[in-house]
Design an enzyme around this catalytic site. Structure first.
Site, PDB file in Angstrom:
ATOM      1  N   SER A 160       0.260  -5.887   4.856  1.00 14.13           N
ATOM      2  CA  SER A 160      -0.184  -4.511   4.612  1.00 14.13           C
ATOM      3  C   SER A 160       0.087  -3.619   5.822  1.00 14.13           C
ATOM      4  CB  SER A 160      -1.653  -4.497   4.215  1.00 14.13           C
ATOM      5  OG  SER A 160      -2.030  -3.202   3.793  1.00 14.13           O
TER       6      SER A 160
ATOM      7  N   ASP B 162       2.475  -1.933   1.805  1.00 13.91           N
ATOM      8  CA  ASP B 162       2.598  -2.592   0.498  1.00 13.91           C
ATOM      9  C   ASP B 162       2.094  -1.684  -0.626  1.00 13.91           C
ATOM     10  OD1 ASP B 162      -0.065  -2.840   1.369  1.00 13.91           O
ATOM     11  OD2 ASP B 162      -0.376  -4.741   0.320  1.00 13.91           O
TER      12      ASP B 162
ATOM     13  N   ASP C 214       0.425   2.991   2.544  1.00 15.71           N
ATOM     14  CA  ASP C 214       0.582   1.922   3.522  1.00 15.71           C
ATOM     15  C   ASP C 214       1.792   1.068   3.107  1.00 15.71           C
ATOM     16  OD1 ASP C 214      -0.564   0.669   1.345  1.00 15.71           O
ATOM     17  OD2 ASP C 214      -2.265  -0.180   2.424  1.00 15.71           O
TER      18      ASP C 214
ATOM     19  N   ASP D 299      -0.587  -0.396  -1.788  1.00 11.62           N
ATOM     20  CA  ASP D 299      -1.752  -0.535  -2.675  1.00 11.62           C
ATOM     21  C   ASP D 299      -2.814   0.528  -2.365  1.00 11.62           C
ATOM     22  OD1 ASP D 299      -2.554  -1.634  -0.265  1.00 11.62           O
ATOM     23  OD2 ASP D 299      -3.463  -3.418  -1.134  1.00 11.62           O
TER      24      ASP D 299
END
Length: 452
Positions: free
Chosen positions: A97, A238, A236, A240
């Site tokens: 992340s 990734d 961010d 999510d």
């Protein structure tokens, strides 16, 4: 064997000392032995170490007898989507992340993309990793799986395309994976995208993508102002989590986005339940009630929110930390559905994002989350509760302590992972009161900490 990469909700650690291909291979084997999964989705983010770790992980999964369906470079939510959409037994995303660029990790789910955390299997996987393994009598097979087109179709199902009109939108992928999805969505939408730090790049030439840090916001904010855009979005690595900027380049506190999304979603569904975290609540409660929904409070954290959403069959769940969850997305969090809903709202209402948000900030001004390092968090929180619960209208312990008065309230909770206390304060239409009470609580916390 160093297993310090195993955390409460996922795996994160420095490469190669805390996470490396040899360990990833063993984690794959342990995952299959503990979960019994036969068909597993594997995806990975843009970090330089991710393809190699994903390959080793897949080798371990197959050695233990599971079939691997490789969806390649993607965001965490695509693993969630593919696991539920294709009826798989589980999924693993290789990502760290917004951790530093020399880190990597994994997020694991079971059937229906249910999260695997320390309380339901992650610790068992960790404890199994150091033990000897034998190969399964029949090796699992490997199959690449093209998921993007089904995922894009699913995303577009959340909005009424006929209600959209041309908007200019700044999107900042932070050199993470979000840009790949924007490029696909762009073909189906009447929006003009101004692309900032768009290309996936595991070297993170513009810093690790974490828009919650104030120093990372100016690239998006400046582009919004320069381009006269309707809004800005930043993700961010990734993707999510997504973060919003209004047409003036102002960063919008995640709390107010929860209320806006709850309202927009309930308008579509004609009611339903909405899950929210206890840190800041009054704006969400107000909007959900007005839209004919029912607001339900849950402990902070994705595993808690997802479970509560399942228990209540809630249509939407939101945390002020920019995680937004959707029933039709396997109760999982998405960083793409939220901005599509907000863009739709701008088109349908003809209002600016600032005008939608300003009235809410005035009605319920909030401090935003303030973190303080405290030697003995439990002791300080107990002392604050003892002092402020006198004469309080309501005291709640859903997550830390929430104490409510007629015209202001606060939540104080400790971090799961560090000696940090997190404070959130809000008032009813009274900015000076909110600011004064925030200062008062911080001073009292400091005094208690100094006393030791």
């Amino acid at each position: 064997m160093d297993l310090s990469c195993f955390k409460a909700y996922d795996l994160r650690g420095r490469v190669p000392d805390q996470l490396n291909p040899a360990l990833a291979e063993r984690i794959g084997r342990a995952y299959v032995e503990i979960t019994g999964a036969k068909k597993v989705i594997v995806g990975y983010d843009i970090r330089l170490s991710s393809p190699e770790i994903a390959e080793a992980l897949s080798s371990g999964l197959m050695a233990a007898g599971a079939d691997v369906f490789d969806i390649g470079l993607c965001g965490t939510e695509m693993v969630y989507f593919a696991t539920s959409h294709y009826g798989m037994d589980g999924g693993i995303m290789v990502t760290a992340s917004h951790n530093p660029k020399d880190h990597n990790g994994m997020k694991m789910v079971g059937p229906e993309s249910r999260p695997i955390s320390s309380d339901n299997g992650l610790n068992d996987i960790r404890d199994r990793v150091p033990e000897p393994f034998t190969n399964a009598s029949e090796q699992g097979r490997y199959e690449p799986l093209e998921t993007m087109s089904a995922y894009i179709d699913h995303l577009l199902g959340y909005i009424d395309a006929s209600s959209l009109n041309p908007l200019t939108i700044v999107c900042n992928a932070g050199n993470g994976g979000a840009g790949l999805v924007i490029d696909e969505l762009e073909q189906h939408l009447p929006f003009e995208f101004v692309k900032v730090h768009h290309e996936p790049n595991g070297y993170f030439p513009n810093g690790v993508p974490n828009p919650i840090l104030p120093e990372n916001r100016s690239a998006t904010a400046d582009a919004v102002v320069e381009q006269g855009a309707a809004m800005g979005i930043a993700w961010d690595g990734d993707y999510d989590r997504c973060f919003f900027f209004d047409e003036n380049g102002r960063f919008i506190e995640g709390y107010y986005i929860v209320g806006l999304l709850a309202d927009q979603f309930l308008r579509k569904t004609g009611g339903g339940k909405v899950i929210h975290d206890p840190r800041l609540t009054w704006n969400t409660l107000d909007l959900v009630k007005a839209a004919g929904g029912e607001a339900i409070e849950s402990k902070t954290g994705h595993a808690f929110i997802k479970q509560r959403m399942r228990d209540e069959d809630a249509v939407y769940g939101g945390e002020m930390s920019a995680h937004h969850y959707f029933r039709d997305f396997a109760y999982c969090d998405s960083g793409m559905i939220p901005w599509l809903l907000v863009a739709e709202r701008l088109c349908q209402s003809g209002q600016t994002l600032s005008s939608l948000i300003d009235a809410r900030i005035e009605a319920y001004p909030a401090s935003g989350e303030i973190n303080r390092t405290i030697a003995d968090p439990a002791k300080v929180i107990a002392a604050i509760e003892a002092k402020y619960s006198v004469g309080a209208k309501k005291v709640s312990h859903v997550d830390g302590v929430s104490i409510e008065f007629d015209n202001w309230r606060f939540n104080l909770r400790m971090s799961n992972t560090e000696p940090v206390v997190r404070l959130n304060v809000e008032s009813r239409a009274d900015i000076p009161l909110m600011e004064a009470k925030t200062e008062e609580l911080l001073t009292e916390m400091q005094r208690l900490d100094d006393e030791g």
